[in-house]
Motif scaffolding. Structure first.
Motif, PDB file in Angstrom:
ATOM      1  N   ALA A  23      13.521   0.601 -10.079  1.00 21.99           N
ATOM      2  CA  ALA A  23      12.169   0.453  -9.221  1.00 21.99           C
ATOM      3  C   ALA A  23      11.440   1.929  -9.296  1.00 21.99           C
ATOM      4  CB  ALA A  23      12.731   0.396  -7.822  1.00 21.99           C
ATOM      5  N   ALA A  24      10.256   1.708  -9.388  1.00 18.96           N
ATOM      6  CA  ALA A  24       9.325   2.866  -9.386  1.00 18.96           C
ATOM      7  C   ALA A  24       8.354   2.878  -8.072  1.00 18.96           C
ATOM      8  CB  ALA A  24       8.328   2.448 -10.702  1.00 18.96           C
ATOM      9  N   ALA A  25       8.015   3.927  -8.023  1.00 18.36           N
ATOM     10  CA  ALA A  25       7.065   4.313  -6.919  1.00 18.36           C
ATOM     11  C   ALA A  25       5.941   3.348  -6.725  1.00 18.36           C
ATOM     12  CB  ALA A  25       6.539   5.639  -6.852  1.00 18.36           C
ATOM     13  N   ASP A  26       5.258   3.003  -7.631  1.00 17.89           N
ATOM     14  CA  ASP A  26       4.423   1.716  -7.408  1.00 17.89           C
ATOM     15  C   ASP A  26       4.850   0.528  -7.351  1.00 17.89           C
ATOM     16  OD1 ASP A  26       5.188   1.331 -10.119  1.00 17.89           O
ATOM     17  OD2 ASP A  26       3.177   1.235 -10.946  1.00 17.89           O
ATOM     18  N   TRP A  27       5.809   0.085  -7.021  1.00 22.78           N
ATOM     19  CA  TRP A  27       6.683  -1.063  -6.766  1.00 22.78           C
ATOM     20  C   TRP A  27       6.392  -1.591  -5.326  1.00 22.78           C
ATOM     21  CZ3 TRP A  27      11.625  -3.229  -9.089  1.00 22.78           C
ATOM     22  CH2 TRP A  27      11.684  -3.057 -10.366  1.00 22.78           C
ATOM     23  N   ARG A  28       5.646  -2.911  -4.969  1.00 18.49           N
ATOM     24  CA  ARG A  28       5.515  -3.337  -3.703  1.00 18.49           C
ATOM     25  C   ARG A  28       6.417  -4.008  -3.183  1.00 18.49           C
ATOM     26  NH1 ARG A  28       0.596  -2.042  -2.684  1.00 18.49           N
ATOM     27  NH2 ARG A  28      -0.898  -1.144  -4.331  1.00 18.49           N
ATOM     28  N   LEU A  29       6.647  -4.109  -1.970  1.00 19.13           N
ATOM     29  CA  LEU A  29       7.785  -4.826  -1.179  1.00 19.13           C
ATOM     30  C   LEU A  29       7.708  -6.414  -1.528  1.00 19.13           C
ATOM     31  CD1 LEU A  29       7.664  -2.851   2.299  1.00 19.13           C
ATOM     32  CD2 LEU A  29       9.227  -2.573   0.109  1.00 19.13           C
ATOM     33  N   ARG A  30       6.482  -6.857  -1.285  1.00 16.50           N
ATOM     34  CA  ARG A  30       6.601  -8.409  -1.530  1.00 16.50           C
ATOM     35  C   ARG A  30       6.439  -8.770  -3.105  1.00 16.50           C
ATOM     36  NH1 ARG A  30       3.785  -7.863   3.481  1.00 16.50           N
ATOM     37  NH2 ARG A  30       1.794  -7.754   2.439  1.00 16.50           N
ATOM     38  N   SER A  56       2.742  -1.164  10.036  1.00 16.81           N
ATOM     39  CA  SER A  56       3.730  -2.490  10.217  1.00 16.81           C
ATOM     40  C   SER A  56       3.765  -2.846   8.921  1.00 16.81           C
ATOM     41  CB  SER A  56       2.601  -3.594  10.767  1.00 16.81           C
ATOM     42  OG  SER A  56       3.425  -4.818  10.824  1.00 16.81           O
ATOM     43  N   LEU A  57       4.829  -3.580   8.335  1.00 16.26           N
ATOM     44  CA  LEU A  57       5.037  -4.177   7.100  1.00 16.26           C
ATOM     45  C   LEU A  57       4.448  -5.632   7.003  1.00 16.26           C
ATOM     46  CD1 LEU A  57       8.789  -2.824   6.508  1.00 16.26           C
ATOM     47  CD2 LEU A  57       6.488  -1.833   5.247  1.00 16.26           C
ATOM     48  N   TRP A  58       4.177  -5.996   8.366  1.00 17.18           N
ATOM     49  CA  TRP A  58       3.632  -7.417   8.274  1.00 17.18           C
ATOM     50  C   TRP A  58       2.140  -7.664   8.105  1.00 17.18           C
ATOM     51  CZ3 TRP A  58       7.705 -10.762   8.606  1.00 17.18           C
ATOM     52  CH2 TRP A  58       8.572 -10.085   8.977  1.00 17.18           C
ATOM     53  N   ASP A  59       1.388  -6.576   8.105  1.00 17.57           N
ATOM     54  CA  ASP A  59       0.088  -6.752   7.686  1.00 17.57           C
ATOM     55  C   ASP A  59      -0.292  -7.328   6.225  1.00 17.57           C
ATOM     56  OD1 ASP A  59       0.221  -4.481   6.090  1.00 17.57           O
ATOM     57  OD2 ASP A  59      -0.755  -2.978   7.639  1.00 17.57           O
ATOM     58  N   THR A  60      -1.465  -7.454   5.914  1.00 22.93           N
ATOM     59  CA  THR A  60      -2.032  -8.091   4.588  1.00 22.93           C
ATOM     60  C   THR A  60      -1.477  -7.008   3.604  1.00 22.93           C
ATOM     61  OG1 THR A  60      -4.099  -7.348   4.972  1.00 22.93           O
ATOM     62  CG2 THR A  60      -3.519  -9.401   5.510  1.00 22.93           C
ATOM     63  N   HIS A  61      -1.469  -5.613   3.774  1.00 23.03           N
ATOM     64  CA  HIS A  61      -1.204  -4.717   2.819  1.00 23.03           C
ATOM     65  C   HIS A  61       0.207  -4.786   2.212  1.00 23.03           C
ATOM     66  CE1 HIS A  61      -1.595  -0.978   0.376  1.00 23.03           C
ATOM     67  NE2 HIS A  61      -0.445  -0.616   0.935  1.00 23.03           N
TER      68      HIS A  61
END
Length: 87
Positions: A23-30, A56-61
């Motif tokens: 994993a790298a710092a620019d990896w996204r959760l979803r 919130s981890l639930w927003d569109t970002h």
């Protein structure tokens, strides 16, 4: 590997260590890690327990590992004040 504290949390919720090892710092959760809704909820709660608030981890970002690491650093720097009392 990057974002050590975030990686530890992700291991605790059951993500495969071999995936997290690269994993790298620019990896996204979803997008990159494919977090399920249950894993997202568990991570949100863990971050709140560390004093991270106002996000919130639930927003569109789709948050990156680096963003979450900075969020944890910020909570530690400000003393990890928690809003909302007990659960």
């Amino acid at each position: 590997m990057t974002s050590t504290r975030v990686i530890v949390l992700l291991k605790e919720i059951g993500l495969p260590p071999d995936l997290l090892a690269s994993a790298a710092a620019d990896w996204r959760l979803r997008t990159d890690l494919g977090l399920s809704s249950a894993e997202t909820l568990e991570l949100q709660l863990m971050l709140e327990q560390l004093g991270c608030s106002g996000f919130s981890l639930w927003d569109t970002h789709d948050h990156t590992l680096g963003e979450l690491e900075r969020l944890i650093e910020s909570a530690h720097a400000t003393g990890g004040s928690r809003a909302g009392g007990t659960r």
